[in-house]
Design a protein around this motif. Structure first.
Motif, mmCIF file in Angstrom:
data_model
loop_
_atom_site.group_PDB
_atom_site.id
_atom_site.type_symbol
_atom_site.label_atom_id
_atom_site.label_comp_id
_atom_site.label_asym_id
_atom_site.label_seq_id
_atom_site.Cartn_x
_atom_site.Cartn_y
_atom_site.Cartn_z
ATOM 1 N N GLY A 156 0.747 -1.260 0.000
ATOM 2 C CA GLY A 156 0.000 0.000 0.000
ATOM 3 C C GLY A 156 0.772 1.302 0.000
ATOM 4 N N HIS A 157 2.036 1.320 0.407
ATOM 5 C CA HIS A 157 2.635 2.607 0.811
ATOM 6 C C HIS A 157 2.904 3.614 -0.314
ATOM 7 C CE1 HIS A 157 7.199 1.502 0.484
ATOM 8 N NE2 HIS A 157 6.501 0.901 -0.474
ATOM 9 N N HIS A 158 2.840 3.174 -1.598
ATOM 10 C CA HIS A 158 2.989 4.165 -2.686
ATOM 11 C C HIS A 158 1.664 4.816 -3.068
ATOM 12 C CE1 HIS A 158 7.107 3.103 -3.183
ATOM 13 N NE2 HIS A 158 6.879 1.906 -3.672
ATOM 14 N N TRP A 194 9.670 0.375 6.911
ATOM 15 C CA TRP A 194 11.052 -0.041 6.600
ATOM 16 C C TRP A 194 11.177 -0.712 5.233
ATOM 17 C CZ3 TRP A 194 10.725 -3.270 11.624
ATOM 18 C CH2 TRP A 194 10.277 -4.569 11.376
ATOM 19 N N ASP A 195 10.146 -0.637 4.423
ATOM 20 C CA ASP A 195 10.259 -1.083 3.032
ATOM 21 C C ASP A 195 11.392 -0.301 2.368
ATOM 22 O OD1 ASP A 195 8.208 -2.379 0.700
ATOM 23 O OD2 ASP A 195 9.515 -0.759 0.014
ATOM 24 N N VAL A 196 12.092 -0.926 1.416
ATOM 25 C CA VAL A 196 13.273 -0.271 0.819
ATOM 26 C C VAL A 196 12.901 0.950 -0.018
ATOM 27 C CG1 VAL A 196 13.508 -1.457 -1.435
ATOM 28 C CG2 VAL A 196 15.557 -0.849 -0.124
ATOM 29 N N HIS A 197 11.644 1.016 -0.430
ATOM 30 C CA HIS A 197 11.190 2.153 -1.232
ATOM 31 C C HIS A 197 10.579 3.230 -0.334
ATOM 32 C CE1 HIS A 197 11.045 -1.427 -3.934
ATOM 33 N NE2 HIS A 197 11.758 -0.585 -4.673
ATOM 34 N N HIS A 198 10.607 4.446 -0.818
ATOM 35 C CA HIS A 198 10.046 5.551 -0.029
ATOM 36 C C HIS A 198 8.526 5.389 0.107
ATOM 37 C CE1 HIS A 198 8.652 9.954 0.195
ATOM 38 N NE2 HIS A 198 8.960 9.539 1.418
ATOM 39 N N PHE A 282 10.126 -6.306 2.895
ATOM 40 C CA PHE A 282 11.397 -7.032 3.035
ATOM 41 C C PHE A 282 12.297 -6.834 1.819
ATOM 42 C CE2 PHE A 282 8.533 -9.420 5.915
ATOM 43 C CZ PHE A 282 9.211 -9.126 7.095
ATOM 44 N N ASP A 283 12.053 -5.762 1.080
ATOM 45 C CA ASP A 283 12.886 -5.537 -0.098
ATOM 46 C C ASP A 283 14.186 -4.798 0.226
ATOM 47 O OD1 ASP A 283 11.221 -3.394 0.425
ATOM 48 O OD2 ASP A 283 10.223 -3.433 -1.531
ATOM 49 N N ALA A 284 14.433 -4.519 1.524
ATOM 50 C CA ALA A 284 15.774 -4.058 1.917
ATOM 51 C C ALA A 284 16.657 -5.264 2.231
ATOM 52 C CB ALA A 284 15.683 -3.147 3.135
ATOM 53 N N GLU A 324 4.331 -4.830 3.525
ATOM 54 C CA GLU A 324 4.446 -3.990 2.318
ATOM 55 C C GLU A 324 5.092 -4.840 1.214
ATOM 56 O OE1 GLU A 324 3.167 -1.149 1.606
ATOM 57 O OE2 GLU A 324 2.613 -0.219 3.503
ATOM 58 N N GLY A 325 6.212 -4.386 0.612
ATOM 59 C CA GLY A 325 6.804 -5.111 -0.511
ATOM 60 C C GLY A 325 7.790 -6.203 -0.100
ATOM 61 N N GLY A 326 8.566 -6.650 -1.098
ATOM 62 C CA GLY A 326 9.546 -7.720 -0.864
ATOM 63 C C GLY A 326 9.470 -8.733 -1.989
ATOM 64 N N TYR A 327 10.596 -8.990 -2.655
ATOM 65 C CA TYR A 327 10.539 -9.695 -3.943
ATOM 66 C C TYR A 327 11.488 -10.870 -4.093
ATOM 67 C CZ TYR A 327 7.884 -5.552 -4.344
ATOM 68 O OH TYR A 327 6.960 -4.595 -4.063
ATOM 69 N N SER A 328 12.118 -11.292 -3.031
ATOM 70 C CA SER A 328 12.966 -12.479 -3.144
ATOM 71 C C SER A 328 12.171 -13.707 -2.692
ATOM 72 C CB SER A 328 14.218 -12.346 -2.258
ATOM 73 O OG SER A 328 14.848 -13.611 -2.156
HETATM 74 ZN ZN ZN Z 1 9.216 -1.709 -1.726
#
Ligand code: ZN
Ligand code: 9RB
Length: 384
Positions: A156-158, A194-198, A282-284, A324-328
């Motif tokens: 959701g965060h974008h 703490w998602d890697v994206h803003h 978890f994309d960081a 939130e995100g995370g792609y691995s």
């Molecule tokens: Zn992200």
């Protein structure tokens, strides 16, 4: 002071259950046949079965929760579809109308950012995703559970007040925060992302509002590449209540933990929210294809523990983790379970990939990482 600690004790006695949200329909989110964009003949973007945001990555997280023995320590919370009223607390009708139209088409469509393709029925799944965030929040606030993790999808965060974008349809953490405020009557909520994206959408929604403190830790210039700077601090009533921590690429556990120690935790202690929501991407992670950071499963777990300890100190332990995100597909399940284990306080599995990802230097704080965190620390003076 004594009254306060009695209140906290009472809160703690009320529940030691850890809530957990998952719904199979989250893994039915159709992200289309392209790699990140829609497949495109002219651009020679070949169709591929695994879109970057394919929901299998999150399904695998849930399956590791189930097979790791953690499920026995968790209390399932049923996601209930969010209503239009829930969504409209933070979005304009344009966001809803657009999704209603696309989601009704047999083949789905683009949400309007030229990147995010969603399939038929996306709206129903997005309602369930936002609704999962609401249900967990409701139970954390009422103390039916002490803390919890909502493994929801889509993220959701974008999503800004006026626009779905970047794989995000509704801004789930904001929908939950608005519910906590408007329906449950909370006065102050903090969202730490703490998602890697803003978290540009979350920033946008609460830009002029001091009743929700928004903090985003992200990779500098990652996505969106034109936002997430330290100079973006909110406006009007909201000035000082938006903190961006744009970490340089390559930052790992040391950079994130330093940012928590110097900025996130002190900001929360100063702000004294009644509820903390973590936007848990978890994309960081060190294995993520869309980020260039180096956080390990154990690194996420440490951040989670710091946040939980802080919640105990400032808001009777009220903290809700929202996906939130995370792609691995390989590593995200281990990062996710590590955070869940921080909540259950019982380790049933470890990080089986640590032999591959450990020892790459992310545990050493570098000067340029320290500098940016120290710069943000100075902005805490405007937070009350
Ligand atoms: Zn992200
Ligand atoms: C842009 C493109 C992206 C890339 C990454 C995400 C991840 C979101 C997330 C979303 C959209 C392409 C800007 C391709 O995990 N958020 O937390 N789109 N990337 N082309 N262009 C111009």
């Amino acid at each position: 002071m004594q009254a306060q600690s009695q209140h906290l004790l009472k809160d703690k006695e009320m529940s030691n259950k850890i809530g957990y949200v998952w719904n199979t329909l989250y893994s039915w989110m159709d992200t289309g046949s392209g790699p990140v964009f829609a497949a495109n003949f002219e651009a020679k973007l070949q169709p591929i079965s695994h879109h970057m945001a394919h929901p299998d990555t999150k399904r695998r997280f849930n399956e590791l929760v189930c097979t790791s023995g953690q499920m026995d320590l968790l209390t399932s919370i049923k996601a209930i579809a969010a209503t239009d009223e829930d969504i409209l607390r933070v979005h304009t009708p344009a966001v809803l109308d657009n999704l209603k139209r696309i989601s009704g088409l047999a083949g789905g469509g683009d949400v309007g950012d030229g990147i995010t393709h969603v399939g038929n029925g996306a709206l129903n799944i997005a309602y369930l995703s936002a609704g999962g965030a609401i249900e967990l929040t409701k139970q954390v606030v009422s103390r039916e559970v002490s803390t919890g993790y909502a493994l929801i999808n889509p993220p959701g965060h974008h999503a800004t007040r006026n626009q779905s974008m970047g794989f995000c349809l509704f801004n789930n953490t904001s929908v939950a925060a608005a519910y906590a405020k408007d329906v449950l009557g909370l006065k102050r909520v903090a969202i730490v992302d703490w998602d890697v994206h803003h978290g540009n959408g979350t920033q946008d929604i609460w830009w002029e509002d001091s009743s929700v403190l928004t903090i985003s830790l992200h990779q500098n210039l990652c996505l969106p590449s034109d936002s997430g700077f330290t100079s973006e601090r909110g406006e009007g009533e909201g000035f000082g209540y938006n903190l961006n921590i744009p970490l340089p690429p390559g930052g790992g556990n040391a950079a994130y933990h330093y940012a928590f120690e110097k900025v996130v935790i002190p900001a929360l202690k100063k702000y004294q929210p009644e509820l903390i929501i973590i936007g848990s991407g978890f994309d960081a992670s060190i294995m993520d294809p869309l980020g260039r950071m180096m956080v390990t499963a154990d690194g996420f777990k440490t951040m989670a523990k710091m946040a939980v300890d802080c919640a105990e100190e400032v808001c009777g332990g009220r903290i809700a983790f929202i996906q939130e995100g995370g792609y691995s597909p390989q590593y995200l399940p281990f990062c996710g379970v590590a955070v869940v284990q921080a909540l259950t306080q019982c380790d049933t599995i470890g990080d089986s990939l640590i032999g591959l990802v450990g020892g790459m230097g992310g545990d050493i704080l570098l000067e340029h990482e320290k500098q940016i965190v120290d710069e943000v620390e100075k902005l805490l003076v405007d937070l009350h």
